[in-house]
Design an enzyme around this catalytic site. Sequence first.
Site, PDB file in Angstrom:
ATOM      1  N   TYR A  15       0.813  -1.211   0.000  1.00 45.76           N
ATOM      2  CA  TYR A  15       0.000   0.000   0.000  1.00 45.76           C
ATOM      3  C   TYR A  15       0.852   1.269   0.000  1.00 45.76           C
ATOM      4  O   TYR A  15       0.666   2.157   0.834  1.00 45.76           O
ATOM      5  CB  TYR A  15      -0.957   0.018   1.212  1.00 45.76           C
ATOM      6  CG  TYR A  15      -1.702  -1.274   1.392  1.00 45.76           C
ATOM      7  CD1 TYR A  15      -2.716  -1.632   0.520  1.00 45.76           C
ATOM      8  CD2 TYR A  15      -1.364  -2.156   2.412  1.00 45.76           C
ATOM      9  CE1 TYR A  15      -3.391  -2.831   0.664  1.00 45.76           C
ATOM     10  CE2 TYR A  15      -2.028  -3.357   2.562  1.00 45.76           C
ATOM     11  CZ  TYR A  15      -3.035  -3.685   1.676  1.00 45.76           C
ATOM     12  OH  TYR A  15      -3.693  -4.864   1.831  1.00 45.76           O
ATOM     13  N   TYR A 143     -12.712  -6.622   5.894  1.00 45.96           N
ATOM     14  CA  TYR A 143     -11.521  -6.742   5.042  1.00 45.96           C
ATOM     15  C   TYR A 143     -11.275  -8.231   4.800  1.00 45.96           C
ATOM     16  O   TYR A 143     -11.245  -9.018   5.749  1.00 45.96           O
ATOM     17  CB  TYR A 143     -10.282  -6.101   5.691  1.00 45.96           C
ATOM     18  CG  TYR A 143      -9.066  -6.318   4.831  1.00 45.96           C
ATOM     19  CD1 TYR A 143      -8.836  -5.509   3.712  1.00 45.96           C
ATOM     20  CD2 TYR A 143      -8.204  -7.382   5.063  1.00 45.96           C
ATOM     21  CE1 TYR A 143      -7.764  -5.743   2.870  1.00 45.96           C
ATOM     22  CE2 TYR A 143      -7.129  -7.627   4.219  1.00 45.96           C
ATOM     23  CZ  TYR A 143      -6.915  -6.804   3.126  1.00 45.96           C
ATOM     24  OH  TYR A 143      -5.866  -7.054   2.284  1.00 45.96           O
ATOM     25  N   ASP A 244     -14.299 -15.688   7.941  1.00 47.36           N
ATOM     26  CA  ASP A 244     -12.905 -15.370   7.614  1.00 47.36           C
ATOM     27  C   ASP A 244     -12.148 -15.237   8.941  1.00 47.36           C
ATOM     28  O   ASP A 244     -12.215 -14.192   9.602  1.00 47.36           O
ATOM     29  CB  ASP A 244     -12.855 -14.085   6.796  1.00 47.36           C
ATOM     30  CG  ASP A 244     -11.422 -13.648   6.487  1.00 47.36           C
ATOM     31  OD1 ASP A 244     -10.485 -14.213   7.069  1.00 47.36           O
ATOM     32  OD2 ASP A 244     -11.255 -12.730   5.656  1.00 47.36           O
ATOM     33  N   LYS A 273      -2.450 -16.450   7.790  1.00 49.60           N
ATOM     34  CA  LYS A 273      -1.608 -15.646   8.674  1.00 49.60           C
ATOM     35  C   LYS A 273      -0.772 -16.479   9.648  1.00 49.60           C
ATOM     36  O   LYS A 273       0.313 -16.910   9.311  1.00 49.60           O
ATOM     37  CB  LYS A 273      -2.452 -14.611   9.419  1.00 49.60           C
ATOM     38  CG  LYS A 273      -2.842 -13.455   8.511  1.00 49.60           C
ATOM     39  CD  LYS A 273      -3.426 -12.328   9.308  1.00 49.60           C
ATOM     40  CE  LYS A 273      -3.887 -11.186   8.449  1.00 49.60           C
ATOM     41  NZ  LYS A 273      -2.822 -10.319   7.983  1.00 49.60           N
TER      42      LYS A 273
HETATM   43  N1  PMP Z   1      -8.797 -11.770   5.589  1.00 51.69           N
HETATM   44  C1  PMP Z   1      -8.455 -11.087   6.693  1.00 51.69           C
HETATM   45  C2  PMP Z   1      -9.435 -10.988   7.826  1.00 51.69           C
HETATM   46  C3  PMP Z   1      -7.191 -10.497   6.781  1.00 51.69           C
HETATM   47  O1  PMP Z   1      -6.863  -9.794   7.887  1.00 51.69           O
HETATM   48  C4  PMP Z   1      -6.284 -10.650   5.702  1.00 51.69           C
HETATM   49  C5  PMP Z   1      -4.885 -10.055   5.740  1.00 51.69           C
HETATM   50  N2  PMP Z   1      -4.726  -8.844   6.331  1.00 51.69           N
HETATM   51  C6  PMP Z   1      -6.684 -11.372   4.573  1.00 51.69           C
HETATM   52  C7  PMP Z   1      -7.948 -11.919   4.547  1.00 51.69           C
HETATM   53  C8  PMP Z   1      -5.779 -11.543   3.375  1.00 51.69           C
HETATM   54  O2  PMP Z   1      -4.719 -12.366   3.676  1.00 51.69           O
HETATM   55  P1  PMP Z   1      -3.356 -12.288   2.813  1.00 51.69           P
HETATM   56  O3  PMP Z   1      -2.753 -10.954   3.115  1.00 51.69           O
HETATM   57  O4  PMP Z   1      -2.546 -13.431   3.341  1.00 51.69           O
HETATM   58  O5  PMP Z   1      -3.726 -12.456   1.396  1.00 51.69           O
END
Ligand code: PMP
Length: 424
Positions: A15, A143, A244, A273
Site C-alpha cells: 500500500y 476486510y 474469515d 496468517k
Molecule cells: N482476511 C483477513 C481478515 C485479513 O486480515 C487478511 C490479511 N490482512 C486477509 C484476509 C488476506 O490475507 P493475505 O494478506 O494473506 O492475502
Amino acid sequence: MIDYQFDRDHIWHPYTSLTKPLPVYGVTKTQGCEIHLDNGQVLVDGMSSWWAAMHGYNHPVINQAMKNQIDNMSHIMFGGLTHEPAIELCKRLVELTPKGLDKVFLSDSGSVSVEVALKMAVQYWHSQGKPEKTKIVTPRNGYHGDTFAAMSVCDPVTGMHSLFSGAMQQQLFVERPTPRIEAQWHSDAINSLRKTLSDNHASIAALILEPIVQGTGGMNFYHPEYLRQARQLCDEYQILLIADEIATGFGRTGKLFACEWADISPDIICLGKTLTGGNLTLAATLTTNKIATGICNGEAGVFMHGPTYMANPLACAAAIASIDLLIKNDWQQQVNQVNQWLKQGLAPLSDNPHVADVRCLGAIGVVEMKQAVDQATIQRFFVKQGVWIRPFGKLVYVMPPYVIQQDQVAKLCNAIKSYIEQLS
Ligand code: PMP
C-alpha cells in the site's frame, strides 16, 4: 549493507507509492519478540508481522521442523501426489476447527483462501440447481484480502471500490456489526442483515464476515449475538456462512477460533496468517461434508481450483510445529496474560483528549485516536522509542506475539502513551 536506494527506486512495499515512498527500516534479524535493525537498534515487536508470528520469531522448535522437512522435500506438486506433512496438518485442522468442518483445501495466502471459499459457495449452489445464487453479502468495514473477488467484499470506502468499480463484481453490503462486544445486545442490530437477506436471498450464495473482530476495516470488536443471529438467518434463507478467521484464528481473540464466542460453526472457514506461526505463507479453507459432496456431485464433478504451491510441504511442516506448540504452550493462559498487561498499559489513555476510545480483546490492544495519524511521523517516533508499531488511519494498535514478556508489553504501551502525551 542494505541498498536503500535500489529499494526506493524499484520495489513496491504494501500500500505505498513508488514515486513518494514512505521510509522503510532495514531488518537484519528477528529473535523472540525482537526485531534487529541494520543500524544496531533492537525493537520490541508489537505487530507479530501482521497477526502472524504468534510464537515470536526464530522459534527453535519450528525452525527444527522446517530444517528436517527441507532436507527431505521442500516442495512437490499436489496434483496426483500426497505427503505426510499435508495429511498431518489437515488432521489437526479438522480436529481443532469448529464442528463439521471436515474437508480441507490448502492454498498459499489468505486472499486466495477467500477466493476459494467464494468459489466453493457459488459452485455449491450451482450444483444444487440454483446457478442464480452468485452474490455475496458482507458487512461494511470488513476486510478479506486484495485479490479481485476478495476485494469485492472489502469495505467499499476503505477498499477504494471506486477505483475498480468497472472491473469488480458488485456485492451486497449491510451495516457494520454492532453493538460492541461488551455492550448490551439490542435486537435492531441485526435488522440491516435480515432485510438484505430477506429481500435478496434468491440471488445470494453466501454471507462472508470476520467473526467478532473486524480487523483492518476498523478494529471493531462486536457482539457475539450478532454472529449467532447471522448464523440463524443464513439457515433460514439458505445462504452459506463463510467465517474469515485469517486474522482471528488460533487464539488471538481469547478463543481458539472467534466463532466460539457465539458457539457457532460456519459452513466454510478461512485460515491463514499465523497458520505457520508466521514463518511461511500458507492458508486453508475448510468446509462441511454436505457442501463438499454437493460440489463434487455437481456438473463439474470436481472443485475448480489448484494452485502450483498447494500444500507446500515445508509450510505444512512449519504449521504442524506451530499448532503443536500452541497447544503445548497453554495459549489461553498466555493470551489472557497479555490481555491483562495491555489493559493495564492502555486503559489510562482513554482520558486523553486526543483519544476517542481504548479497547482490548485477547492479545489485541487498540487506541483509537480522534484524528488520523501521520504514518511516517508516528513510525519514526516509535522506532526512536525502540518499538515496532504500525498504525493506520486513526488506529494505533498492537497485537504482539503471545510469548511477549511483561516489560516488553510495558515498553509498547509506554511508547504509545509518550506519543499521545507529546501531541498537544
Ligand atoms: N482476511 C483477513 C481478515 C485479513 O486480515 C487478511 C490479511 N490482512 C486477509 C484476509 C488476506 O490475507 P493475505 O494478506 O494473506 O492475502
